[in-house]
Design an enzyme around this catalytic site. Sequence first.
Site, PDB file in Angstrom:
ATOM      1  N   HIS A  66      18.896  13.050  99.144  1.00  0.00           N
ATOM      2  CA  HIS A  66      19.887  14.035  98.699  1.00  0.00           C
ATOM      3  C   HIS A  66      20.280  14.927  99.869  1.00  0.00           C
ATOM      4  O   HIS A  66      19.667  14.879 100.930  1.00  0.00           O
ATOM      5  CB  HIS A  66      19.385  14.835  97.491  1.00  0.00           C
ATOM      6  CG  HIS A  66      18.228  15.753  97.783  1.00  0.00           C
ATOM      7  ND1 HIS A  66      16.970  15.303  98.100  1.00  0.00           N
ATOM      8  CD2 HIS A  66      18.143  17.116  97.791  1.00  0.00           C
ATOM      9  CE1 HIS A  66      16.157  16.340  98.280  1.00  0.00           C
ATOM     10  NE2 HIS A  66      16.851  17.451  98.105  1.00  0.00           N
ATOM     11  N   HIS A 104      20.269  18.119 100.779  1.00  0.00           N
ATOM     12  CA  HIS A 104      19.701  19.385 101.280  1.00  0.00           C
ATOM     13  C   HIS A 104      19.247  19.266 102.743  1.00  0.00           C
ATOM     14  O   HIS A 104      18.715  18.234 103.156  1.00  0.00           O
ATOM     15  CB  HIS A 104      18.534  19.835 100.398  1.00  0.00           C
ATOM     16  CG  HIS A 104      18.982  20.373  99.065  1.00  0.00           C
ATOM     17  ND1 HIS A 104      18.163  20.463  97.975  1.00  0.00           N
ATOM     18  CD2 HIS A 104      20.198  20.851  98.679  1.00  0.00           C
ATOM     19  CE1 HIS A 104      18.850  20.976  96.954  1.00  0.00           C
ATOM     20  NE2 HIS A 104      20.078  21.210  97.353  1.00  0.00           N
ATOM     21  N   ASP A 117      16.807  20.378 104.438  1.00  0.00           N
ATOM     22  CA  ASP A 117      15.418  20.047 104.774  1.00  0.00           C
ATOM     23  C   ASP A 117      15.132  18.547 104.610  1.00  0.00           C
ATOM     24  O   ASP A 117      14.038  18.078 104.914  1.00  0.00           O
ATOM     25  CB  ASP A 117      14.421  20.889 103.956  1.00  0.00           C
ATOM     26  CG  ASP A 117      14.520  20.676 102.459  1.00  0.00           C
ATOM     27  OD1 ASP A 117      15.654  20.660 101.936  1.00  0.00           O
ATOM     28  OD2 ASP A 117      13.477  20.513 101.794  1.00  0.00           O
ATOM     29  N   HIS A 118      16.148  17.781 104.159  1.00  0.00           N
ATOM     30  CA  HIS A 118      15.990  16.327 104.020  1.00  0.00           C
ATOM     31  C   HIS A 118      16.916  15.541 104.953  1.00  0.00           C
ATOM     32  O   HIS A 118      16.674  14.363 105.191  1.00  0.00           O
ATOM     33  CB  HIS A 118      16.238  15.906 102.562  1.00  0.00           C
ATOM     34  CG  HIS A 118      15.245  16.527 101.619  1.00  0.00           C
ATOM     35  ND1 HIS A 118      14.215  15.818 101.056  1.00  0.00           N
ATOM     36  CD2 HIS A 118      15.101  17.812 101.201  1.00  0.00           C
ATOM     37  CE1 HIS A 118      13.482  16.643 100.309  1.00  0.00           C
ATOM     38  NE2 HIS A 118      13.996  17.855 100.384  1.00  0.00           N
ATOM     39  N   HIS A 121      18.277  17.719  90.343  1.00  0.00           N
ATOM     40  CA  HIS A 121      18.024  18.637  91.465  1.00  0.00           C
ATOM     41  C   HIS A 121      19.329  18.820  92.242  1.00  0.00           C
ATOM     42  O   HIS A 121      19.761  19.935  92.503  1.00  0.00           O
ATOM     43  CB  HIS A 121      16.922  18.050  92.340  1.00  0.00           C
ATOM     44  CG  HIS A 121      16.595  18.861  93.553  1.00  0.00           C
ATOM     45  ND1 HIS A 121      16.001  20.091  93.486  1.00  0.00           N
ATOM     46  CD2 HIS A 121      16.784  18.612  94.877  1.00  0.00           C
ATOM     47  CE1 HIS A 121      15.836  20.576  94.721  1.00  0.00           C
ATOM     48  NE2 HIS A 121      16.308  19.687  95.573  1.00  0.00           N
ATOM     49  N   ASP A 128      13.247  15.271  95.890  1.00  0.00           N
ATOM     50  CA  ASP A 128      12.874  16.509  95.206  1.00  0.00           C
ATOM     51  C   ASP A 128      13.089  16.402  93.697  1.00  0.00           C
ATOM     52  O   ASP A 128      13.417  17.382  93.038  1.00  0.00           O
ATOM     53  CB  ASP A 128      13.700  17.683  95.757  1.00  0.00           C
ATOM     54  CG  ASP A 128      13.273  18.073  97.165  1.00  0.00           C
ATOM     55  OD1 ASP A 128      12.302  17.478  97.684  1.00  0.00           O
ATOM     56  OD2 ASP A 128      13.918  18.965  97.742  1.00  0.00           O
ATOM     57  N   HIS A 130       7.937  17.093  98.951  1.00  0.00           N
ATOM     58  CA  HIS A 130       7.213  18.327  99.280  1.00  0.00           C
ATOM     59  C   HIS A 130       5.757  18.287  98.827  1.00  0.00           C
ATOM     60  O   HIS A 130       5.422  17.627  97.841  1.00  0.00           O
ATOM     61  CB  HIS A 130       7.872  19.544  98.612  1.00  0.00           C
ATOM     62  CG  HIS A 130       9.222  19.874  99.159  1.00  0.00           C
ATOM     63  ND1 HIS A 130       9.406  20.767 100.184  1.00  0.00           N
ATOM     64  CD2 HIS A 130      10.452  19.416  98.822  1.00  0.00           C
ATOM     65  CE1 HIS A 130      10.704  20.866 100.456  1.00  0.00           C
ATOM     66  NE2 HIS A 130      11.363  20.051  99.644  1.00  0.00           N
TER      67      HIS A 130
END
Length: 256
Positions: A54, A56, A58-59, A112, A129, A167
């Site tokens: 996805h 975001h 942080d990915h 999410h 996530d 995570h």
Amino acid sequence: MEFELIPLPAFRDNYIWMLAGERGAVAVDPGDAGPVRRMLEQRRTKLIAILITHHHADHVGGAAGLALQYGCPVFGPAAESINAVSEPLRAGQRAEIPGLDAGFDVLEIPGHTAGHIAYYGHNIVFCGDTLFSAGCGRLFEGTAAQMSHSLAKLTALPDSVNICCGHEYTVANLRFAHTLEPGNRDIMEYAAQAADLRSRNLPTLPSTLSRERCVNPFLRCNVPAVVTAAQRHAGHELRDPVEVFAVLRQWKDTFT
Ligand code: ZN
Ligand code: FE
């Protein structure tokens, strides 16, 4: 399996999952290029593909730089606009990784984020996530009904599947699970085990579906103790598992 599965810690609590084979490695959700580069250099190997679940940061943050450096394809959700993605994927399609003799089926699991996908193959699922150990992702772009439906797609996979989440949230998630089900021994035992692993800086992941079914409140929205706890929190009767899920998800958002 002709490859090794390795969780690389990144940022505070992210994992970049790596599949390392003889001819190269695959990185899943490389939010940061640094840990990936270090691992590739240590092993004297190269990156042959990137998988994104996805959009975001942080990915995806490290994906463009790594793809440029190694000249590898970047698979990702067709329904999200991610600049680094060169191979957009929809449900039912596969991410084929020739250098690893591996292929992963794409599942669409919105909730999410609106276009979130998972990759399933070789008894592994990379679920980003959406499903965490003993928890699930926050609803940033979807509804409780969508997320429950997405989790149901994941729980339809075989019990033994290795669940590779984005995570390390297990210990905190188990505190919430224990509050809902103080009498659940599986939750207590797993909490002790997870705390021990974390104290030695080891990952609690991957998990398995068979474990998650016993400890994850978001997969237990029809278990009487969970329903009762959710109803008490909501202050009224909840008519179906999706309503239970919605209450739990909101409760967890502010639970400390
Ligand atoms: Zn996310
Ligand atoms: Fe994340």
